[in-house]
Design a protein around this motif. Structure first.
Motif, PDB file in Angstrom:
ATOM      1  N   GLU A 144       0.740  -1.226  -0.003  1.00 28.35           N
ATOM      2  CA  GLU A 144       0.034   0.128   0.046  1.00 28.35           C
ATOM      3  C   GLU A 144       0.793   1.428  -0.175  1.00 28.35           C
ATOM      4  N   ASP A 145       2.210   0.982  -0.065  1.00 28.51           N
ATOM      5  CA  ASP A 145       3.118   2.339  -0.220  1.00 28.51           C
ATOM      6  C   ASP A 145       3.551   2.444  -1.762  1.00 28.51           C
ATOM      7  N   LEU A 146       3.426   3.598  -2.146  1.00 28.14           N
ATOM      8  CA  LEU A 146       4.092   4.254  -3.452  1.00 28.14           C
ATOM      9  C   LEU A 146       5.386   5.364  -3.379  1.00 28.14           C
ATOM     10  N   LEU A 147       6.219   5.002  -4.221  1.00 27.43           N
ATOM     11  CA  LEU A 147       7.531   5.867  -3.914  1.00 27.43           C
ATOM     12  C   LEU A 147       7.537   6.448  -5.234  1.00 27.43           C
ATOM     13  N   LEU A 148       7.604   7.844  -5.137  1.00 29.84           N
ATOM     14  CA  LEU A 148       7.849   8.693  -6.224  1.00 29.84           C
ATOM     15  C   LEU A 148       9.347   9.294  -6.459  1.00 29.84           C
ATOM     16  N   ALA A 149      10.202   8.845  -7.376  1.00 28.14           N
ATOM     17  CA  ALA A 149      11.665   9.274  -7.466  1.00 28.14           C
ATOM     18  C   ALA A 149      11.690  10.122  -8.282  1.00 28.14           C
ATOM     19  N   ILE A 150      12.478  11.490  -7.826  1.00 28.90           N
ATOM     20  CA  ILE A 150      12.573  12.660  -9.069  1.00 28.90           C
ATOM     21  C   ILE A 150      13.839  13.065  -9.101  1.00 28.90           C
ATOM     22  N   ALA A 151      14.310  13.229 -10.243  1.00 29.90           N
ATOM     23  CA  ALA A 151      15.948  13.727 -10.507  1.00 29.90           C
ATOM     24  C   ALA A 151      15.795  14.974 -11.124  1.00 29.90           C
ATOM     25  N   THR A 152      16.167  16.013 -10.471  1.00 31.51           N
ATOM     26  CA  THR A 152      15.915  17.459 -10.775  1.00 31.51           C
ATOM     27  C   THR A 152      16.875  17.837 -11.915  1.00 31.51           C
ATOM     28  N   VAL A 153      17.936  17.415 -11.965  1.00 29.50           N
ATOM     29  CA  VAL A 153      18.762  17.730 -13.188  1.00 29.50           C
ATOM     30  C   VAL A 153      18.405  17.059 -14.336  1.00 29.50           C
ATOM     31  N   ASP A 154      18.115  15.444 -14.371  1.00 29.29           N
ATOM     32  CA  ASP A 154      17.871  14.809 -15.356  1.00 29.29           C
ATOM     33  C   ASP A 154      16.388  15.388 -15.817  1.00 29.29           C
ATOM     34  N   ARG A 155      15.636  15.957 -15.031  1.00 29.22           N
ATOM     35  CA  ARG A 155      14.301  16.047 -15.135  1.00 29.22           C
ATOM     36  C   ARG A 155      13.491  14.795 -15.667  1.00 29.22           C
ATOM     37  N   GLU A 156      13.896  13.891 -14.584  1.00 33.46           N
ATOM     38  CA  GLU A 156      12.950  12.422 -14.860  1.00 33.46           C
ATOM     39  C   GLU A 156      12.292  12.036 -13.646  1.00 33.46           C
ATOM     40  N   PHE A 157      11.773  10.976 -13.799  1.00 32.85           N
ATOM     41  CA  PHE A 157      10.983  10.446 -12.576  1.00 32.85           C
ATOM     42  C   PHE A 157      10.753   9.024 -12.643  1.00 32.85           C
ATOM     43  N   GLY A 158      10.786   8.478 -11.512  1.00 33.17           N
ATOM     44  CA  GLY A 158      10.155   6.976 -11.427  1.00 33.17           C
ATOM     45  C   GLY A 158       9.226   6.893 -10.411  1.00 33.17           C
ATOM     46  N   LEU A 159       8.240   5.920 -10.744  1.00 31.12           N
ATOM     47  CA  LEU A 159       7.262   5.616  -9.921  1.00 31.12           C
ATOM     48  C   LEU A 159       7.163   4.034  -9.479  1.00 31.12           C
ATOM     49  N   SER A 160       7.228   3.765  -8.237  1.00 31.64           N
ATOM     50  CA  SER A 160       7.293   2.284  -7.832  1.00 31.64           C
ATOM     51  C   SER A 160       6.246   2.214  -7.168  1.00 31.64           C
ATOM     52  N   ALA A 161       5.367   1.155  -7.518  1.00 28.93           N
ATOM     53  CA  ALA A 161       4.256   0.646  -6.950  1.00 28.93           C
ATOM     54  C   ALA A 161       4.151  -0.801  -6.957  1.00 28.93           C
ATOM     55  N   ASP A 162       3.701  -1.444  -5.966  1.00 26.91           N
ATOM     56  CA  ASP A 162       3.695  -2.983  -5.580  1.00 26.91           C
ATOM     57  C   ASP A 162       2.707  -3.549  -7.137  1.00 26.91           C
ATOM     58  N   SER A 163       2.974  -4.679  -7.196  1.00 23.30           N
ATOM     59  CA  SER A 163       2.182  -5.412  -8.263  1.00 23.30           C
ATOM     60  C   SER A 163       0.772  -5.466  -7.870  1.00 23.30           C
ATOM     61  N   ASN A 164       0.454  -5.554  -6.433  1.00 21.04           N
ATOM     62  CA  ASN A 164      -0.933  -5.881  -5.846  1.00 21.04           C
ATOM     63  C   ASN A 164      -1.238  -4.566  -5.349  1.00 21.04           C
ATOM     64  N   VAL A 165      -0.809  -3.262  -5.498  1.00 20.81           N
ATOM     65  CA  VAL A 165      -1.450  -2.151  -5.097  1.00 20.81           C
ATOM     66  C   VAL A 165      -2.738  -1.941  -5.788  1.00 20.81           C
ATOM     67  N   PRO A 166      -3.954  -1.488  -4.705  1.00 20.63           N
ATOM     68  CA  PRO A 166      -5.014  -1.392  -5.410  1.00 20.63           C
ATOM     69  C   PRO A 166      -5.554  -0.243  -6.172  1.00 20.63           C
ATOM     70  N   LEU A 167      -4.726  -0.180  -7.147  1.00 25.95           N
ATOM     71  CA  LEU A 167      -4.897   0.996  -8.200  1.00 25.95           C
ATOM     72  C   LEU A 167      -4.952   0.309  -9.586  1.00 25.95           C
ATOM     73  N   THR A 168      -5.736   0.675 -10.388  1.00 27.40           N
ATOM     74  CA  THR A 168      -5.925   0.257 -11.774  1.00 27.40           C
ATOM     75  C   THR A 168      -4.599   0.616 -12.761  1.00 27.40           C
ATOM     76  N   ALA A 169      -4.642   0.122 -13.752  1.00 29.27           N
ATOM     77  CA  ALA A 169      -3.518   0.673 -14.877  1.00 29.27           C
ATOM     78  C   ALA A 169      -3.881   1.838 -15.291  1.00 29.27           C
ATOM     79  N   ALA A 170      -5.015   2.245 -15.513  1.00 33.40           N
ATOM     80  CA  ALA A 170      -5.442   3.542 -15.769  1.00 33.40           C
ATOM     81  C   ALA A 170      -5.266   4.375 -14.812  1.00 33.40           C
ATOM     82  N   GLU A 171      -5.401   4.316 -13.644  1.00 38.13           N
ATOM     83  CA  GLU A 171      -5.049   5.198 -12.309  1.00 38.13           C
ATOM     84  C   GLU A 171      -3.657   5.393 -12.320  1.00 38.13           C
ATOM     85  N   LEU A 172      -2.811   4.454 -12.321  1.00 41.19           N
ATOM     86  CA  LEU A 172      -1.476   4.541 -12.546  1.00 41.19           C
ATOM     87  C   LEU A 172      -0.761   5.590 -13.539  1.00 41.19           C
TER      88      LEU A 172
END
Length: 717
Positions: A144-172
């Motif tokens: 039930e935990d989501l992690l948003l990692a943001i690289a300010t110089v690269d202007r990129e981000f990664g979103l980590s969510a468990d495969s069993n997170v209670p969110l649909t693909a469209a919501e992610l």
């Protein structure tokens, strides 16, 4: 009403009517749930399941994850999260950080999901999602935990969510689109706040009122059916078992009654002793940490924690009292004494209750002190205070040398090694400050807090050790002056006793008093004035008791009260010295010495009633307290002396700079005990880092690190 014969022959078999009713109720409940689920499916706008994402598995240790990712993350390794917002790139000011935290708090309050964000400068060529997943694994994030990692110089981000997170693909996908827009515009705070709001809206919209109503109705029907089954079939079998267990239910997180029943009496005795030592250490650590918090924040801010500490202390005092009774009855204990087993189990239960009391407020206490935000400040404070304390060591050593020329070695036994122990603790504090600053540079705030706490505790113990030498010097000086008055008082009693003839008891007490006066006179030069006071007081109490029949009740009570005050003054000093010794050597002192000290404290407190109805009885308690605290001091020194002296240069570097001073003082550092904020509320009292925190006595494992040395003269061992 007449029952059928079948009901008499089969008392637990329901009639056909009851069976049919139960089946109808259960069927109706299931139909309700099916209808609600069907309605939800018909109204859902998005039905596609979420695409599987890399699972955040708490089974992967940080070391394993780092090894698996070593070829992927050569320059920017994953980090361990210690707070919801981790800004390693300086992307947020204070106002922006508060906005992000507020958005995360709203999400947590209104859903079962939690969100974390990490700002760094660059992923160094690593796939953002891989970096985020590795950090989530290392931090032990769950489904039930989501992690948003943001690289300010690269202007990129990664979103980590468990495969069993209670969110649909469209919501992610919607979350990713929200973050993408903000990152492209370099709106770093908005990227996190809008992501949290998107998640919150998704969770709010995912449950329709019809589904809730359907589930509620179906749930009521199913619960009714299950309640009937439990009442009709299960309860008759469980009630006797529950009655047997009701009296022996253990505290949360503690050993079960079955576990204790499986132990032999000797093993149960060892378990109780270990529990007493652990919780006593926790109380001492909590008291020291509470003192730090009071100095930092004021008495009003810590009032609630003082009440919690007092409640836990009450349980521990009761446990020590039972242990003292068991020790007194030990000679008559059989190989499997049921009464002794019951009382030992009670000791363990009281220790667990105290631990649970402290554990319940551990997180609140940490939040009060805001240690992660204040770690640099704490490290700087220790660094600034250390030279001042270090300068006191030479002065204290000189004071001890002067005292050693005037008093016998036994008089100074409790403080003889204090300067050396203080020096080691100060060295440990310096090492911990350096390690804490290194941890801050790498973004490991939890580790930095651990070392800051360890350094603060080490510095605090060093001050206690040095203060103890100053205190005993003052007390010895005072005792030397009081000895003259005590000798004069006893001499008057001896003179009064000579006037009474024909009473063998008075004659015997007078002879003993004369011998005490002679002994004190002979040993006064270069002797121990504290021992002299105690000898004179004992002789005077014995002579007063013998002469009580020749005096009126008012005089007897007045003399007993005066002697009680003098005895308690001496006992209080003995208690303070012994308590300081145990607190600063708690890594070595066992349960027996602590039990005697706790009982001595209890008796002194009882005798200290402002206006005792029976001064003579109170005096007896004070004298018993004096005898017990002397025994506690002897046992504590024996425990500390038994610690093996090893190479002082040997230091275990694997878990940080911990050497003999911290170890003997019970200050343990073990980075493997770092826990995320998620697990902070369920942490056992064990102190974690540096034995710190509002809680510190029930760790799953204590790793002895570094070396321990003893410093008292070999002749006294």
């Amino acid at each position: 009403m007449i029952e059928s014969p079948a009901r008499h022959e089969h008392p637990y078999q329901p009639s056909t009517r009851s069976s049919g009713g139960w089946a109808v109720v259960a069927f109706a409940g299931l139909v309700g749930i099916v209808l609600a689920a069907t309605s939800q499916a018909a109204n859902a706008t998005v039905t596609a399941p979420a695409e599987p994402l890399p699972s955040v598995s708490p089974r992967l240790s940080a070391a394993t994850q780092a090894e698996l990712m070593s070829d992927v993350l050569p320059a920017s390794p994953p980090i361990t999260l210690t707070a919801p917002v981790t800004d390693g790139a300086g992307a947020l000011d204070d106002s922006a950080r508060q906005d992000v935290q507020a958005a995360f708090d709203r999400l947590t309050d209104e859903s079962d999901l939690r969100m974390f964000v990490v700002y760094i400068e660059s992923f160094d060529g690593t796939e953002p999602d891989d970096w985020a997943n590795a950090s989530a694994n290392q931090s032990g994030l769950g489904t039930e935990d989501l992690l948003l990692a943001i690289a300010t110089v690269d202007r990129e981000f990664g979103l980590s969510a468990d495969s069993n997170v209670p969110l649909t693909a469209a919501e992610l996908e919607a979350i990713s689109e929200t973050v993408t827009a903000a990152v492209e515009d370099e709106q770093w705070a908005a990227a996190a706040t809008e992501a949290a709001e998107t998640v919150r809206r998704s969770t709010a919209a995912s449950t329709s009122p019809l589904l809730v109503a359907g589930i509620a109705v179906g749930g009521v029907l199913v619960l009714a059916a299950l309640g009937f089954v439990l009442w009709r079939f299960v309860a008759p079998r469980l009630l006797p078992r529950l009655a047997r267990l009701r009296a022996g239910t253990p505290a949360s997180g503690g050993p079960t009654s079955d576990e204790l029943d499986g132990l032999s009496l000797g093993e149960l005795d060892e378990r109780a002793a270990a529990a007493l030592v652990g919780i006593d250490d926790a109380l001492k650590t909590c008291t020291q940490e509470l003192g730090f918090a009071r100095a930092e924040l004021g008495a009003d801010a810590t009032k609630d924690f003082e009440l919690i500490l007092a409640r836990a202390t009450g349980d521990v005092r009761q446990a020590f009292a039972i242990r003292q009774e068991l020790d007194a009855d030990d000679a008559g204990a059989g190989p499997d004494d049921p009464a002794r087993r019951t009382r030992l189990s009670r000791v363990i239960a009281l220790c667990e209750s105290a631990a649970d009391t402290l554990d319940a407020r551990t997180r609140a206490f940490d939040d009060l002190r805001r240690l992660q935000q204040r770690a640099p400040e704490l490290l700087s404070d220790v660094e600034a205070r250390e030279p001042e304390v270090a300068r006191r060591v030479a002065t204290t050593r000189a004071t001890l040398e002067q005292l050693a020329r005037r008093y016998p070695e036994s008089t100074l036994a409790m403080v003889a090694g204090n300067p050396e122990q203080a020096e080691l603790l100060l060295a440990n504090a310096q090492e911990a400050v350096g390690a804490g600053r290194s941890a801050l540079e790498t973004g490991q705030k939890a580790v930095a807090v651990a070392h800051a706490r360890g350094a603060q505790n080490a510095l605090g113990q060093a001050v206690v050790l040095l203060d103890a030498v100053d205190a005993i010097a003052a007390h010895l000086e005072e005792a030397a002056g009081r000895l003259d008055k005590s000798i004069a008082s006893l001499t008057q009693d001896v003179t009064a006793a000579r006037a009474v003839e024909g009473d063998f008891r008075i004659t015997l007490a007078r002879t003993a008093a004369q011998a005490s006066l002679k002994h004190v006179e002979v040993t006064r030069e270069g002797g121990d004035p504290l021992a002299g006071l105690q000898r004179i007081a004992a002789a005077e109490a014995s002579l007063d008791a013998a002469l009580a029949g020749t005096r009126d009740a008012t005089e007897v009570a007045a003399r007993a009260s005066a002697l009680l005050r003098d005895t308690l003054r001496r006992v209080d000093e003995q208690l303070r010295q012994t308590a300081d010794f145990v607190a600063t050597r708690r890594g070595a002192v066992g349960s027996t010495a602590r039990t005697r000290l706790a009982e001595a404290t209890r008796l002194a407190d009882t005798a200290r009633t402002p206006h005792p109805a029976d001064p003579a009885a109170a005096l007896g308690m004070a004298q018993r307290s004096s005898a017990l605290v002397q025994e506690a001091a002897r046992l504590a020194r024996e425990d500390a002396d038994a610690v093996v002296e090893t190479d002082p240069e040997a230091v275990v570097e694997e878990n940080g700079p911990v050497t003999g001073g911290m170890l003997l003082g019970g200050i343990l550092l073990d980075p493997s005990l770092v826990r995320s904020r998620r697990r902070a509320s369920t942490a056992r009292i064990g102190g974690g880092f540096g034995g710190g925190g509002f809680g510190g006595g029930r760790p799953d494992a204590l790793k002895k690190l570094g070396t321990v040395r003893t410093w008292w003269p070999t002749a006294t061992r």
